[in-house]
Design a protein around this motif. Structure first.
Motif, PDB file in Angstrom:
ATOM      1  N   VAL A   1       0.839  -1.182   0.000  1.00  0.00           N
ATOM      2  CA  VAL A   1       0.000   0.000   0.000  1.00  0.00           C
ATOM      3  C   VAL A   1       0.881   1.241   0.000  1.00  0.00           C
ATOM      4  O   VAL A   1       1.859   1.321   0.739  1.00  0.00           O
ATOM      5  CB  VAL A   1      -0.921   0.019   1.233  1.00  0.00           C
TER       6      VAL A   1
ATOM      7  N   TYR B   1       1.529   4.906   0.996  1.00  0.00           N
ATOM      8  CA  TYR B   1       1.050   5.864   1.978  1.00  0.00           C
ATOM      9  C   TYR B   1       1.503   7.264   1.579  1.00  0.00           C
ATOM     10  O   TYR B   1       2.621   7.454   1.117  1.00  0.00           O
ATOM     11  CB  TYR B   1       1.578   5.525   3.371  1.00  0.00           C
TER      12      TYR B   1
ATOM     13  N   SER C   1       0.535  10.610   5.704  1.00  0.00           N
ATOM     14  CA  SER C   1       0.761   9.210   6.076  1.00  0.00           C
ATOM     15  C   SER C   1      -0.455   8.307   5.878  1.00  0.00           C
ATOM     16  O   SER C   1      -0.391   7.124   6.161  1.00  0.00           O
ATOM     17  CB  SER C   1       1.270   9.081   7.516  1.00  0.00           C
ATOM     18  N   TYR C   2      -1.578   8.834   5.407  1.00  0.00           N
ATOM     19  CA  TYR C   2      -2.734   7.984   5.154  1.00  0.00           C
ATOM     20  C   TYR C   2      -2.602   7.356   3.769  1.00  0.00           C
ATOM     21  O   TYR C   2      -1.821   7.824   2.956  1.00  0.00           O
ATOM     22  CB  TYR C   2      -4.024   8.821   5.168  1.00  0.00           C
ATOM     23  N   PRO C   3      -3.368   6.299   3.503  1.00  0.00           N
ATOM     24  CA  PRO C   3      -3.469   5.891   2.103  1.00  0.00           C
ATOM     25  C   PRO C   3      -4.049   7.060   1.308  1.00  0.00           C
ATOM     26  O   PRO C   3      -4.940   7.742   1.813  1.00  0.00           O
ATOM     27  CB  PRO C   3      -4.456   4.728   2.144  1.00  0.00           C
TER      28      PRO C   3
ATOM     29  N   GLU D   1      -6.173   7.777  -0.772  1.00  0.00           N
ATOM     30  CA  GLU D   1      -7.601   8.028  -0.980  1.00  0.00           C
ATOM     31  C   GLU D   1      -8.238   8.735   0.217  1.00  0.00           C
ATOM     32  O   GLU D   1      -9.334   9.286   0.106  1.00  0.00           O
ATOM     33  CB  GLU D   1      -8.329   6.722  -1.266  1.00  0.00           C
ATOM     34  N   TYR D   2      -7.560   8.744   1.358  1.00  0.00           N
ATOM     35  CA  TYR D   2      -8.116   9.426   2.520  1.00  0.00           C
ATOM     36  C   TYR D   2      -7.550  10.833   2.726  1.00  0.00           C
ATOM     37  O   TYR D   2      -7.864  11.492   3.697  1.00  0.00           O
ATOM     38  CB  TYR D   2      -7.891   8.595   3.786  1.00  0.00           C
TER      39      TYR D   2
ATOM     40  N   GLU E   1      -8.210  13.503   1.403  1.00  0.00           N
ATOM     41  CA  GLU E   1      -9.194  14.587   1.402  1.00  0.00           C
ATOM     42  C   GLU E   1      -9.760  14.855   2.796  1.00  0.00           C
ATOM     43  O   GLU E   1     -10.349  15.898   3.031  1.00  0.00           O
ATOM     44  CB  GLU E   1     -10.319  14.257   0.434  1.00  0.00           C
ATOM     45  N   PHE E   2      -9.583  13.915   3.712  1.00  0.00           N
ATOM     46  CA  PHE E   2     -10.166  14.108   5.040  1.00  0.00           C
ATOM     47  C   PHE E   2      -9.174  14.676   6.047  1.00  0.00           C
ATOM     48  O   PHE E   2      -9.488  14.831   7.210  1.00  0.00           O
ATOM     49  CB  PHE E   2     -10.713  12.784   5.573  1.00  0.00           C
TER      50      PHE E   2
ATOM     51  N   ARG F   1      -1.830  -1.363   9.454  1.00  0.00           N
ATOM     52  CA  ARG F   1      -0.746  -1.653   8.504  1.00  0.00           C
ATOM     53  C   ARG F   1      -0.848  -3.103   8.036  1.00  0.00           C
ATOM     54  O   ARG F   1      -0.608  -3.406   6.874  1.00  0.00           O
ATOM     55  CB  ARG F   1       0.612  -1.433   9.158  1.00  0.00           C
TER      56      ARG F   1
ATOM     57  N   HIS G   1      -3.987  -3.526   5.807  1.00  0.00           N
ATOM     58  CA  HIS G   1      -3.780  -3.030   4.449  1.00  0.00           C
ATOM     59  C   HIS G   1      -3.008  -4.026   3.596  1.00  0.00           C
ATOM     60  O   HIS G   1      -3.202  -4.118   2.397  1.00  0.00           O
ATOM     61  CB  HIS G   1      -3.014  -1.703   4.485  1.00  0.00           C
TER      62      HIS G   1
ATOM     63  N   ILE H   1     -17.056   8.936   7.399  1.00  0.00           N
ATOM     64  CA  ILE H   1     -15.585   8.839   7.388  1.00  0.00           C
ATOM     65  C   ILE H   1     -14.939   9.894   8.277  1.00  0.00           C
ATOM     66  O   ILE H   1     -14.047   9.619   9.071  1.00  0.00           O
ATOM     67  CB  ILE H   1     -15.045   8.999   5.952  1.00  0.00           C
ATOM     68  N   LYS H   2     -15.468  11.110   8.123  1.00  0.00           N
ATOM     69  CA  LYS H   2     -14.901  12.236   8.864  1.00  0.00           C
ATOM     70  C   LYS H   2     -14.879  11.971  10.363  1.00  0.00           C
ATOM     71  O   LYS H   2     -13.886  12.240  11.041  1.00  0.00           O
ATOM     72  CB  LYS H   2     -15.756  13.462   8.546  1.00  0.00           C
TER      73      LYS H   2
ATOM     74  N   LEU I   1     -12.492   9.088  11.386  1.00  0.00           N
ATOM     75  CA  LEU I   1     -11.087   9.492  11.397  1.00  0.00           C
ATOM     76  C   LEU I   1     -10.744  10.372  12.591  1.00  0.00           C
ATOM     77  O   LEU I   1      -9.581  10.562  12.918  1.00  0.00           O
ATOM     78  CB  LEU I   1     -10.726  10.216  10.105  1.00  0.00           C
TER      79      LEU I   1
ATOM     80  N   LYS J   1     -13.896   3.357  -1.052  1.00  0.00           N
ATOM     81  CA  LYS J   1     -12.480   3.362  -0.716  1.00  0.00           C
ATOM     82  C   LYS J   1     -11.975   1.937  -0.737  1.00  0.00           C
ATOM     83  O   LYS J   1     -12.690   0.996  -0.399  1.00  0.00           O
ATOM     84  CB  LYS J   1     -12.252   3.958   0.676  1.00  0.00           C
TER      85      LYS J   1
ATOM     86  N   HIS K   1      -9.069   0.869   0.851  1.00  0.00           N
ATOM     87  CA  HIS K   1      -8.378   0.427   2.053  1.00  0.00           C
ATOM     88  C   HIS K   1      -9.205   0.680   3.305  1.00  0.00           C
ATOM     89  O   HIS K   1     -10.073   1.549   3.322  1.00  0.00           O
ATOM     90  CB  HIS K   1      -7.040   1.155   2.181  1.00  0.00           C
TER      91      HIS K   1
ATOM     92  N   LEU L   1      -7.083   5.410  11.359  1.00  0.00           N
ATOM     93  CA  LEU L   1      -6.026   6.131  10.657  1.00  0.00           C
ATOM     94  C   LEU L   1      -5.714   7.429  11.392  1.00  0.00           C
ATOM     95  O   LEU L   1      -6.613   8.171  11.746  1.00  0.00           O
ATOM     96  CB  LEU L   1      -6.486   6.489   9.243  1.00  0.00           C
TER      97      LEU L   1
ATOM     98  N   TRP M   1      -1.158   4.700  14.952  1.00  0.00           N
ATOM     99  CA  TRP M   1      -0.844   4.757  13.512  1.00  0.00           C
ATOM    100  C   TRP M   1       0.448   5.524  13.296  1.00  0.00           C
ATOM    101  O   TRP M   1       1.281   5.158  12.474  1.00  0.00           O
ATOM    102  CB  TRP M   1      -1.997   5.417  12.773  1.00  0.00           C
TER     103      TRP M   1
END
Lengths: 197, 181
Positions: A6, A8, A13-15, A17-18, A20-21, B81, B84, B100-101, B104, B140, B142, B171, B176
């Motif tokens: 994957v 990062y 440090s996120y994948p 696709e994240y 944006e958050f 990790r 994934h 999601i927001k 996270l 998504k 992952h 995450l 993390w």
């Protein structure tokens, strides 16, 4: 089924696709474009236009336009907040300075004390260890009079330390940070080669 | 669980003996049977496994410097990790985009976020209460969090109110960002 590798994001440090958050989307995008252009096109489309990206997101989302809009707005807010915070932090970093002090311990022995590093997210303990092995001297982290952490190096290595700190800060992209050296020599050195006997 | 987690919470670090390594691997496989085919790839025979004991009886296991799983009581929980790297092996639920927001930022997951259109729950019989689940998100690829079911998935569907999944690890939380050195 083999293991997956994957990617990062180097910024948050996120994948990716994240990203944006996280509120760091702008920098994340730049990073991704430089390092993984294929992933970038997959996530954000060929075009850099934000309109296209937003439209694409709307199409694939199922939570309804209204909620999506709200989410979009919240994320934008988060992003500006994050940006402001980063700016403040940067300003703080630029306004603070590193102080390298040379103190006399006995007649010909000196210690070097470095303070003001904690703002720059430098691991003091680690740096102390590097210094210790670099100069082959004792080096430790201790609290100074103002209850702040400082690195104490045993030995007269002022110039070398100064150079090292400069290069360290340059690496972090903080070239303009002031590094102040204070030399507390007790008395003037005798002229070189003066006869002692 | 990892809301606040810093270097100061670490009590001790020690190397895991190879005999214990074996039982550990066996235990991991028995908990997540699908891991069997990749376990030797995940934890090679000659790898350096370290056990990090932390506050509140949390134990982290690192393989070659990377935290791959941890346990608080008896159960081994994979970190993101590890998830994934091999996502198929774990029970999985999916939340919608709106959630999601909050996930996270470390919130527990509410039932409606698990039952709406973008979300996915397994068909009956589903998972029991207290199962460790991997949380995916809509569109998504992952996983973004790991949690523990506070009620069974069937109950979530019928009840559809209140907390559904207790957050363990997501995450961006201190686990993390944790690095061994």
């Amino acid at each position: 089924m083999p293991l997956q590798e994957v990617v990062y994001c180097g910024v948050c440090s996120y994948p990716p696709e994240y990203c944006e958050f996280t509120g760091k989307l702008k920098r994340c995008k730049v990073w991704l474009k430089e390092n993984h252009p294929d992933l970038f096109t997959k996530l954000y489309g060929d075009d850099n236009g934000d309109v296209a990206a937003v439209a694409g997101k709307l199409a694939e989302s199922s939570i309804g336009e209204e909620r999506e809009e709200k989410l979009e707005k919240d994320l934008l807010k988060l992003q500006t907040k994050q940006e402001n915070r980063e700016q403040r932090e940067l300003a703080k970093k630029l306004s603070s300075k590193v102080i390298i002090k040379r103190e006399a311990r006995t007649k010909r022995k000196f210690i070097i004390a470095i303070s003001g590093l904690e703002v720059f997210e430098i691991d003091m303990k680690k740096l102390a260890k590097t210094f210790a092995s670099k100069f082959a001297t004792g080096c430790s982290v201790s609290k100074n009079a103002e209850k702040k952490e400082e690195i104490v190096i045993q030995g007269d290595v002022l110039e070398a330390v100064e150079a090292y700190i400069h290069s360290l800060l340059k690496e972090k992209g903080l070239k303009d940070v002031k590094v102040e050296t204070i030399d507390t020599k007790m008395k003037k050195k005798k002229p070189e080669g003066a006869p002692t006997a | 669980m990892f809301r606040k987690f810093t270097r100061e919470d670490i009590h001790s670090r020690s190397k895991v003996k190879s005999s214990i390594q074996r039982t550990l691997k066996a235990k991991l496989v028995s908990q997540y049977p699908k891991l069997e085919e990749v376990i030797d790839e995940l934890i090679p025979k000659k790898s350096h496994i370290e056990l990090i004991k932390c506050e509140d009886k949390i134990q982290l296991y690192t393989v070659d410097g990377e935290v791959l799983f941890f346990q608080q009581f008896d159960e081994l929980i994979p970190t993101l990790r590890l998830v994934h790297k091999f996502p198929e092996a774990y029970p999985t639920v999916q939340v919608d985009r709106g959630a999601i927001k909050f996930v996270l930022s470390g919130a527990n997951i509410m039932c409606p976020g698990l039952t709406s259109a973008g979300a996915k729950l397994p068909d009956a019989p589903g998972y029991e209460k207290d199962t460790i689940v991997v949380i995916n998100a809509e569109n998504k690829e992952h996983a973004l969090a790991i949690g523990k079911l506070m009620m069974s998935t069937e109950e979530i569907k019928s009840h559809n109110k209140g907390h559904g999944v207790e957050m363990i690890h997501h995450l961006g939380d201190p686990l993390w960002t944790f690095t061994t050195d």
